[in-house]
Design a protein around this motif. Structure first.
Motif, PDB file in Angstrom:
ATOM      1  N   ALA A 170       0.873  -1.319   0.016  1.00  0.00           N
ATOM      2  CA  ALA A 170       0.033   0.455  -0.472  1.00  0.00           C
ATOM      3  C   ALA A 170       1.104   1.749  -0.231  1.00  0.00           C
ATOM      4  CB  ALA A 170      -0.845  -0.074   1.300  1.00  0.00           C
ATOM      5  N   ALA A 171       1.638   0.691   0.680  1.00  0.00           N
ATOM      6  CA  ALA A 171       2.775   2.459   0.750  1.00  0.00           C
ATOM      7  C   ALA A 171       3.581   2.796  -1.074  1.00  0.00           C
ATOM      8  CB  ALA A 171       4.192   2.110   2.062  1.00  0.00           C
ATOM      9  N   ARG A 172       3.552   1.756  -1.250  1.00  0.00           N
ATOM     10  CA  ARG A 172       3.724   2.024  -3.542  1.00  0.00           C
ATOM     11  C   ARG A 172       3.295   2.886  -3.555  1.00  0.00           C
ATOM     12  NH1 ARG A 172       4.095  -1.897  -8.383  1.00  0.00           N
ATOM     13  NH2 ARG A 172       5.602  -0.197  -9.451  1.00  0.00           N
ATOM     14  N   GLN A 173       2.233   3.279  -3.921  1.00  0.00           N
ATOM     15  CA  GLN A 173       1.646   4.272  -4.261  1.00  0.00           C
ATOM     16  C   GLN A 173       1.944   5.949  -3.601  1.00  0.00           C
ATOM     17  OE1 GLN A 173      -0.915   6.494  -3.863  1.00  0.00           O
ATOM     18  NE2 GLN A 173      -1.193   6.719  -5.407  1.00  0.00           N
ATOM     19  N   LEU A 196      11.142   3.294  -0.806  1.00  0.00           N
ATOM     20  CA  LEU A 196      10.216   2.552  -1.818  1.00  0.00           C
ATOM     21  C   LEU A 196      10.974   1.195  -2.126  1.00  0.00           C
ATOM     22  CD1 LEU A 196       9.119   4.804  -4.701  1.00  0.00           C
ATOM     23  CD2 LEU A 196       7.791   3.156  -3.506  1.00  0.00           C
ATOM     24  N   ILE A 197      12.450   0.483  -1.007  1.00  0.00           N
ATOM     25  CA  ILE A 197      12.760  -0.082  -1.784  1.00  0.00           C
ATOM     26  C   ILE A 197      12.079  -1.847  -1.071  1.00  0.00           C
ATOM     27  CG2 ILE A 197      14.997  -1.186  -1.170  1.00  0.00           C
ATOM     28  CD1 ILE A 197      16.622   0.968  -1.480  1.00  0.00           C
ATOM     29  N   PRO A 198      11.350  -1.790   0.725  1.00  0.00           N
ATOM     30  CA  PRO A 198      10.587  -3.194   0.530  1.00  0.00           C
ATOM     31  C   PRO A 198      10.030  -3.480  -0.684  1.00  0.00           C
ATOM     32  CG  PRO A 198      10.914  -1.444   2.038  1.00  0.00           C
ATOM     33  CD  PRO A 198      11.895  -0.379   0.857  1.00  0.00           C
ATOM     34  N   SER A 199       8.780  -2.145  -1.097  1.00  0.00           N
ATOM     35  CA  SER A 199       7.910  -2.404  -2.078  1.00  0.00           C
ATOM     36  C   SER A 199       8.270  -2.945  -3.165  1.00  0.00           C
ATOM     37  CB  SER A 199       6.943  -0.672  -2.486  1.00  0.00           C
ATOM     38  OG  SER A 199       6.678  -0.366  -1.200  1.00  0.00           O
ATOM     39  N   GLU A 207      13.886  -3.336 -11.978  1.00  0.00           N
ATOM     40  CA  GLU A 207      14.210  -2.347 -12.423  1.00  0.00           C
ATOM     41  C   GLU A 207      13.655  -1.638 -11.924  1.00  0.00           C
ATOM     42  OE1 GLU A 207      15.266  -5.112 -16.141  1.00  0.00           O
ATOM     43  OE2 GLU A 207      12.803  -4.724 -14.829  1.00  0.00           O
ATOM     44  N   PRO A 208      12.517  -1.586 -11.315  1.00  0.00           N
ATOM     45  CA  PRO A 208      12.386  -0.514  -9.960  1.00  0.00           C
ATOM     46  C   PRO A 208      12.862  -0.107  -9.061  1.00  0.00           C
ATOM     47  CG  PRO A 208      10.907  -1.837 -11.396  1.00  0.00           C
ATOM     48  CD  PRO A 208      11.621  -1.921 -11.842  1.00  0.00           C
ATOM     49  N   PHE A 209      13.646  -1.756  -8.406  1.00  0.00           N
ATOM     50  CA  PHE A 209      14.271  -1.739  -6.709  1.00  0.00           C
ATOM     51  C   PHE A 209      16.063  -1.262  -7.577  1.00  0.00           C
ATOM     52  CE2 PHE A 209      17.614  -3.653  -4.054  1.00  0.00           C
ATOM     53  CZ  PHE A 209      16.833  -3.581  -2.986  1.00  0.00           C
ATOM     54  N   GLN A 210      16.800  -1.484  -8.701  1.00  0.00           N
ATOM     55  CA  GLN A 210      17.198  -1.345  -8.800  1.00  0.00           C
ATOM     56  C   GLN A 210      18.124   0.395  -9.462  1.00  0.00           C
ATOM     57  OE1 GLN A 210      19.216  -1.848 -13.261  1.00  0.00           O
ATOM     58  NE2 GLN A 210      20.744  -3.370 -12.352  1.00  0.00           N
ATOM     59  N   GLU A 211      16.259   1.001  -9.671  1.00  0.00           N
ATOM     60  CA  GLU A 211      16.932   2.150 -10.286  1.00  0.00           C
ATOM     61  C   GLU A 211      16.881   3.425  -8.719  1.00  0.00           C
ATOM     62  OE1 GLU A 211      13.645   6.238 -11.564  1.00  0.00           O
ATOM     63  OE2 GLU A 211      13.028   4.088 -11.909  1.00  0.00           O
ATOM     64  N   ALA A 212      16.086   2.272  -7.909  1.00  0.00           N
ATOM     65  CA  ALA A 212      15.833   2.570  -6.213  1.00  0.00           C
ATOM     66  C   ALA A 212      17.273   2.351  -6.314  1.00  0.00           C
ATOM     67  CB  ALA A 212      14.637   2.589  -5.510  1.00  0.00           C
ATOM     68  N   ALA A 213      17.922   1.703  -5.768  1.00  0.00           N
ATOM     69  CA  ALA A 213      18.353   1.303  -5.037  1.00  0.00           C
ATOM     70  C   ALA A 213      20.016   2.655  -5.653  1.00  0.00           C
ATOM     71  CB  ALA A 213      19.970   0.561  -4.943  1.00  0.00           C
ATOM     72  N   ILE A 228      24.938  -0.372   3.395  1.00  0.00           N
ATOM     73  CA  ILE A 228      23.757  -0.951   3.751  1.00  0.00           C
ATOM     74  C   ILE A 228      23.182  -1.171   2.409  1.00  0.00           C
ATOM     75  CG2 ILE A 228      21.654  -2.004   5.435  1.00  0.00           C
ATOM     76  CD1 ILE A 228      23.031  -0.304   7.444  1.00  0.00           C
ATOM     77  N   THR A 229      23.058  -0.701   1.982  1.00  0.00           N
ATOM     78  CA  THR A 229      21.761  -0.224   0.676  1.00  0.00           C
ATOM     79  C   THR A 229      22.333  -1.481  -0.429  1.00  0.00           C
ATOM     80  OG1 THR A 229      21.604   1.948   0.776  1.00  0.00           O
ATOM     81  CG2 THR A 229      20.790   1.199  -1.063  1.00  0.00           C
ATOM     82  N   ARG A 230      23.983  -1.064  -0.184  1.00  0.00           N
ATOM     83  CA  ARG A 230      24.525  -1.914  -1.535  1.00  0.00           C
ATOM     84  C   ARG A 230      24.730  -3.464  -1.925  1.00  0.00           C
ATOM     85  NH1 ARG A 230      30.820  -0.801  -2.418  1.00  0.00           N
ATOM     86  NH2 ARG A 230      30.775  -1.653   0.105  1.00  0.00           N
ATOM     87  N   ARG A 231      24.938  -3.902   0.064  1.00  0.00           N
ATOM     88  CA  ARG A 231      24.584  -4.992   0.122  1.00  0.00           C
ATOM     89  C   ARG A 231      23.227  -5.866   0.164  1.00  0.00           C
ATOM     90  NH1 ARG A 231      27.023  -4.710   4.703  1.00  0.00           N
ATOM     91  NH2 ARG A 231      28.481  -5.526   4.115  1.00  0.00           N
ATOM     92  N   SER A 232      22.146  -4.877   0.362  1.00  0.00           N
ATOM     93  CA  SER A 232      20.199  -5.231  -0.010  1.00  0.00           C
ATOM     94  C   SER A 232      20.633  -5.067  -1.558  1.00  0.00           C
ATOM     95  CB  SER A 232      19.907  -3.906   0.665  1.00  0.00           C
ATOM     96  OG  SER A 232      18.258  -4.373   0.176  1.00  0.00           O
ATOM     97  N   TYR A 233      20.706  -4.272  -1.793  1.00  0.00           N
ATOM     98  CA  TYR A 233      20.859  -4.447  -3.566  1.00  0.00           C
ATOM     99  C   TYR A 233      21.257  -6.016  -4.605  1.00  0.00           C
ATOM    100  CZ  TYR A 233      21.692  -2.334  -8.715  1.00  0.00           C
ATOM    101  OH  TYR A 233      21.330  -2.342  -9.729  1.00  0.00           O
TER     102      TYR A 233
END
Length: 448
Positions: A170-173, A196-199, A207-213, A228-233
């Motif tokens: 629900a948080a994405r929109q 947005l990363i968890p969404s 691609e959306p995760f990649q763009e956000a990261a 931390i973000t790099r490891r998650s990515y």
């Protein structure tokens, strides 16, 4: 990957230096209540002590980041907002805090800053938002557009309410609406992309995760958060079978610009960690090239801030030690022991917590070159350095390796005390057995 348990303990010390509370984090002092308790304290404890493990924070790194945000907000409230989840709960939770304070200690599941090995990749940290946050009673419609919000901040606040109730779908929109409305507001875009990363982790597209990261990595101000973000990515990319595509993507960018920081930052970690790549000497050599180039680029970025080299802080020194330590380990993997020994010895004094360990590694590299004189010099220096004390298991390995070093250097008498400490520092049956066997061999060779 184990979550934070309810029984792990750390003590805080709280002092009221001014009209607003100042929190001092300490792992060695009792928790004292002086005049006031910050409003954000109660919800943190409530979540740390949640009965359901899924409702607790998912890693020590997540809690560490959250505490850093709180401390920054206390010290510089005009620059840093408190995380949303810690600003919406009022004093109704204070009795819970009071019960903990009466006991003189606070049970908090905090394993410590920088324990990245305990990180659950992608585990979300509560996000910052204004004090007045609307709590949605229904999820946004799929076809809702940014025009239903009057501002990026309003859209972000709606998304934040869903985010902190862990309803990432629900948080994405509203977060995407905040992105659209943010336009040139880089700080708002950074907050929205990060949120947005968890969404994006929940959807099939990569691609959306990649763009956000990538946006977070390129624009966040703190090294720890970027790490931390790099490891998650990378974890997400590995799970989606995208590592090879990442290598191609960033190699192409480097062909256009050899100083492209993001590409160097990502590829150096991919080749250093071996994420999804078969181990090989060639990959180690590639890692060495990337780390060297990344170091040069980051040095230029450091100079552009106007900060002089003599102004280097302890944190800067530790960061340099860790980055060069990665390079030294790649020299070892590439069998370039001369450069490995030189670099390990060079970085040893930069960080007291790894001083002895790096000297020990330098001695090992010397030994692999059959330079016993140099290896003995470094091993003796490692004995004189601040003791390895990061945790018992690392101490075990350090002492055991030191014992092995002295045995290979025909100094069994010097190996004995190291083996004895190694035995005391582990409860793993196999390690105890093997170390006792090495200890007995050292005693016999020393004629004791």
């Amino acid at each position: 990957m184990s979550r934070i348990s309810r029984g792990e303990m750390v003590h805080w010390n709280v002092s009221n230096k001014t009209a607003s509370s100042c929190v001092v984090f300490s792992a060695s002092t009792e928790f004292h209540l002086l005049e006031s308790i910050p409003d954000w304290f109660a919800p943190m404890v409530s979540r740390l002590m949640a009965k359901n493990p899924d409702d607790r924070y998912q890693s020590a790194d997540e809690v560490a980041t959250l505490l850093q945000q709180c401390l920054s907000s206390v010290e510089q409230p005009h620059l840093t907002e408190l995380p949303l989840s810690l600003r919406t709960v009022k004093s109704t939770s204070f009795p819970l805090i009071w019960r903990f304070l009466m006991s003189g200690t606070l049970l908090i599941a905090l394993l410590g800053f920088g324990l990245s090995s305990f990180l659950v990749p992608g585990s979300p940290t509560p996000i910052a938002a204004p004090i007045a946050v609307p709590v949605p009673i229904a999820e946004p419609q799929e076809d809702a557009v940014a025009t239903q919000y009057t501002s990026a901040q309003e859209a972000f606040s709606v998304g934040a309410a869903f985010y902190n109730s862990r309803n990432f779908k629900a948080a994405r929109q509203p977060f995407e609406a905040a992105l659209e409305l943010a336009k040139d507001d880089k700080e708002m875009k950074l907050k929205a992309y990060e949120a947005l990363i968890p969404s994006y982790r929940m959807i099939p597209e990569f691609e959306p995760f990649q763009e956000a990261a990538e946006y977070v990595l390129s624009n966040h101000h703190h090294d720890a958060h970027r790490s931390i973000t790099r490891r998650s990515y990378l974890s997400f990319a590995f799970n989606r079978g995208q590592i090879e595509n990442l290598v191609k993507r960033y190699d192409e960018r480097l062909k256009k610009d050899s100083n492209d920081w993001l590409s160097l930052y990502m590829l150096s970690d991919i080749y250093t960690s071996g994420a999804g790549l078969p181990p090989s000497v060639e990959h180690s050599k590639r890692a060495i090239e990337l780390i060297k180039q990344l170091t040069k680029v980051e040095a230029k970025r450091f100079q552009t801030t106007g900060q002089k080299s003599e102004q280097m802080t302890d944190a800067d020194a530790v960061k340099i030690s860790r980055e060069k330590g990665k390079l030294a380990s790649q020299y070892v993997r590439a069998k370039d022991y001369k450069n490995a020994a030189k670099l390990y010895e060079e970085i040893a004094p930069l960080d007291t917590t790894t001083h002895a360990w790096n000297l020990k590694e330098a001695a090992n590299a010397m030994l692999k070159m059959d330079n016993k004189k140099g290896a003995l010099r470094l091993a003796l220096a490692a004995e004189e350095a601040p003791a390895e004390a990061r945790n018992d298991q690392l101490t075990h390995f350090f002492e055991r390796h030191m014992g092995d070093l002295f045995m290979q250097l025909d100094e069994p008498a010097k190996a004995i005390p190291h083996y004895k400490i190694a035995v005391q520092k582990t409860k793993i049956e196999g390690y105890v057995k093997d170390t006792k066997s090495s200890l007995q061999a050292a005693i016999e060779r020393a004629g004791k």
